[in-house]
Scaffold this motif. Structure first.
Motif, short mmCIF file in Angstrom:
data_model
loop_
_atom_site.label_atom_id
_atom_site.label_comp_id
_atom_site.label_asym_id
_atom_site.label_seq_id
_atom_site.Cartn_x
_atom_site.Cartn_y
_atom_site.Cartn_z
N PHE A 1 -12.26 0.85 -36.33
CA PHE A 1 -13.54 1.20 -35.71
C PHE A 1 -14.06 2.53 -36.25
N LEU A 2 -13.22 3.55 -36.29
CA LEU A 2 -13.64 4.86 -36.77
C LEU A 2 -14.09 4.82 -38.23
N TYR A 3 -13.36 4.06 -39.05
CA TYR A 3 -13.75 3.90 -40.45
C TYR A 3 -15.15 3.31 -40.57
N ARG A 4 -15.37 2.21 -39.86
CA ARG A 4 -16.66 1.53 -39.96
C ARG A 4 -17.78 2.38 -39.37
N TRP A 5 -17.52 2.98 -38.23
CA TRP A 5 -18.55 3.80 -37.59
C TRP A 5 -18.91 5.01 -38.45
N ALA A 6 -17.91 5.71 -38.96
CA ALA A 6 -18.17 6.91 -39.78
C ALA A 6 -18.92 6.54 -41.05
N CYS A 7 -18.49 5.48 -41.72
CA CYS A 7 -19.16 5.06 -42.96
C CYS A 7 -20.61 4.67 -42.71
N LEU A 8 -20.85 3.91 -41.66
CA LEU A 8 -22.22 3.46 -41.37
C LEU A 8 -23.10 4.60 -40.89
N ALA A 9 -22.54 5.48 -40.05
CA ALA A 9 -23.34 6.59 -39.52
C ALA A 9 -23.67 7.61 -40.60
N LEU A 10 -22.73 7.86 -41.51
CA LEU A 10 -22.93 8.90 -42.53
C LEU A 10 -23.64 8.39 -43.78
N ALA A 11 -23.29 7.16 -44.20
CA ALA A 11 -23.83 6.67 -45.47
C ALA A 11 -24.60 5.36 -45.36
N GLY A 12 -24.51 4.70 -44.20
CA GLY A 12 -25.18 3.41 -44.05
C GLY A 12 -24.46 2.27 -44.72
N ARG A 13 -23.23 2.52 -45.16
CA ARG A 13 -22.47 1.46 -45.85
C ARG A 13 -20.98 1.77 -45.79
N THR A 14 -20.20 0.72 -45.78
CA THR A 14 -18.75 0.86 -45.91
C THR A 14 -18.42 0.87 -47.40
N VAL A 15 -17.16 1.04 -47.72
CA VAL A 15 -16.75 1.03 -49.13
C VAL A 15 -17.12 -0.29 -49.79
N GLY A 16 -16.86 -1.39 -49.09
CA GLY A 16 -17.18 -2.71 -49.64
C GLY A 16 -18.66 -2.88 -49.92
N LYS A 17 -19.50 -2.45 -49.00
CA LYS A 17 -20.95 -2.56 -49.19
C LYS A 17 -21.43 -1.63 -50.30
N ALA A 18 -20.83 -0.45 -50.40
CA ALA A 18 -21.22 0.48 -51.46
C ALA A 18 -20.91 -0.12 -52.84
N LEU A 19 -19.75 -0.76 -52.96
CA LEU A 19 -19.35 -1.33 -54.25
C LEU A 19 -20.16 -2.55 -54.65
N THR A 20 -20.77 -3.21 -53.66
CA THR A 20 -21.57 -4.40 -53.94
C THR A 20 -23.07 -4.12 -53.86
N GLY A 21 -23.45 -2.86 -53.69
CA GLY A 21 -24.87 -2.49 -53.69
C GLY A 21 -25.62 -2.90 -52.44
N LEU A 22 -24.93 -2.88 -51.29
CA LEU A 22 -25.56 -3.25 -50.03
C LEU A 22 -25.61 -2.04 -49.09
N LYS A 23 -26.56 -2.08 -48.17
CA LYS A 23 -26.70 -0.99 -47.21
C LYS A 23 -27.16 -1.54 -45.88
N VAL A 24 -26.65 -0.95 -44.78
CA VAL A 24 -27.05 -1.34 -43.44
C VAL A 24 -28.22 -0.47 -43.02
N MET A 25 -29.28 -1.11 -42.52
CA MET A 25 -30.48 -0.38 -42.11
C MET A 25 -30.97 -0.91 -40.76
N PRO A 26 -31.58 -0.06 -39.91
CA PRO A 26 -31.67 1.38 -40.06
C PRO A 26 -30.34 2.05 -39.74
N ARG A 27 -30.19 3.29 -40.21
CA ARG A 27 -28.93 4.01 -40.04
C ARG A 27 -29.08 5.05 -38.95
N THR A 28 -28.48 4.78 -37.79
CA THR A 28 -28.42 5.76 -36.70
C THR A 28 -27.00 5.72 -36.12
N PRO A 29 -26.53 6.82 -35.54
CA PRO A 29 -25.17 6.82 -34.97
C PRO A 29 -24.96 5.74 -33.90
N ARG A 30 -25.99 5.50 -33.06
CA ARG A 30 -25.85 4.51 -31.99
C ARG A 30 -25.74 3.10 -32.58
#
Length: 201
Positions: A88-117
């Motif tokens: 949970f902490l990995y996914r939350w921190a990645c999404l809140a800080l960068a909008g993507r996890t490692v997997g999404k970053a490597l495949t050119g994907l991003k979660v939007m919009p990016r807010t902590p909540r």
């Protein structure tokens, strides 16, 4: 954005989760093996119980086995609990800080919009469907609750499919996306669209 890219991103993130789970499994096994060194202490306590048992040898010796078993189950529970919290902490921190996890970053994907909540909601749903419910099923199995464990496993599979299958649809929004109010977009397409909007303005 293709379902293949999202599946690849999930596989990369799942590989990280599997690596963490393997590390926790090794540490838990070592902790359980270390119980052997505690046997003399437990046996001493068991011996004292035997001396004061007034002949109830079976009851006194059962305490030793129960103590070892309870500690082992406790270690397994702690490992699964730590796994769920870490994922949970990995996914939350990645999404809140960068909008993507490692997997999404490597495949050119991003979660939007990016807010902590939104990141917390999305991380909670994906952690539940990918790890947490399975962890509960495993703990129940270790505790000997076989029927309940099978039921929870079935629920876990249903939740996983409920989260994953909508990605194959037209809008490609998972259950986590719907709950958190997010969507997954291709970074390249987002940049192209922004450049195009700027040039036509």
């Amino acid at each position: 954005m293709s379902a293949f890219r999202r599946a690849t991103a999930w596989l990369i993130d799942f590989a990280l989760v599997a690596a963490l789970a393997s590390l926790l499994a090794v540490l838990t096994f070592n902790r359980m093996s270390a119980l052997v060194t505690d046997v003399p202490e437990l046996a001493a306590r068991g011996g004292f119980d035997l001396l004061t048992s007034r002949g109830d040898v079976l009851d006194a010796s059962a305490g030793l086995g129960t103590s070892l078993w309870d500690k082992s189950v406790g270690y397994v529970q702690q490992a699964f609990g730590l796994l769920v919290v870490a994922v949970f902490l990995y996914r939350w921190a990645c999404l809140a800080l960068a909008g993507r996890t490692v997997g999404k970053a490597l495949t050119g994907l991003k979660v939007m919009p990016r807010t902590p909540r939104r990141a917390a909601l999305r991380a909670a749903v994906t952690t539940s469907t990918d790890v947490a419910v399975y962890a509960v099923a495993c703990v129940l199995l270790v505790e000997g609750e076989i029927a309940l464990s099978v039921l929870v496993w079935l629920v876990a599979v249903a939740l996983f499919l409920l989260n994953a299958l909508p990605v194959l649809g037209g809008r490609r929004r998972s259950l986590a996306d719907r709950v958190a109010g997010t969507s997954v977009a291709s970074v390249e397409l987002s940049r192209f669209a922004a450049t195009r909007r700027a040039s036509t303005a």
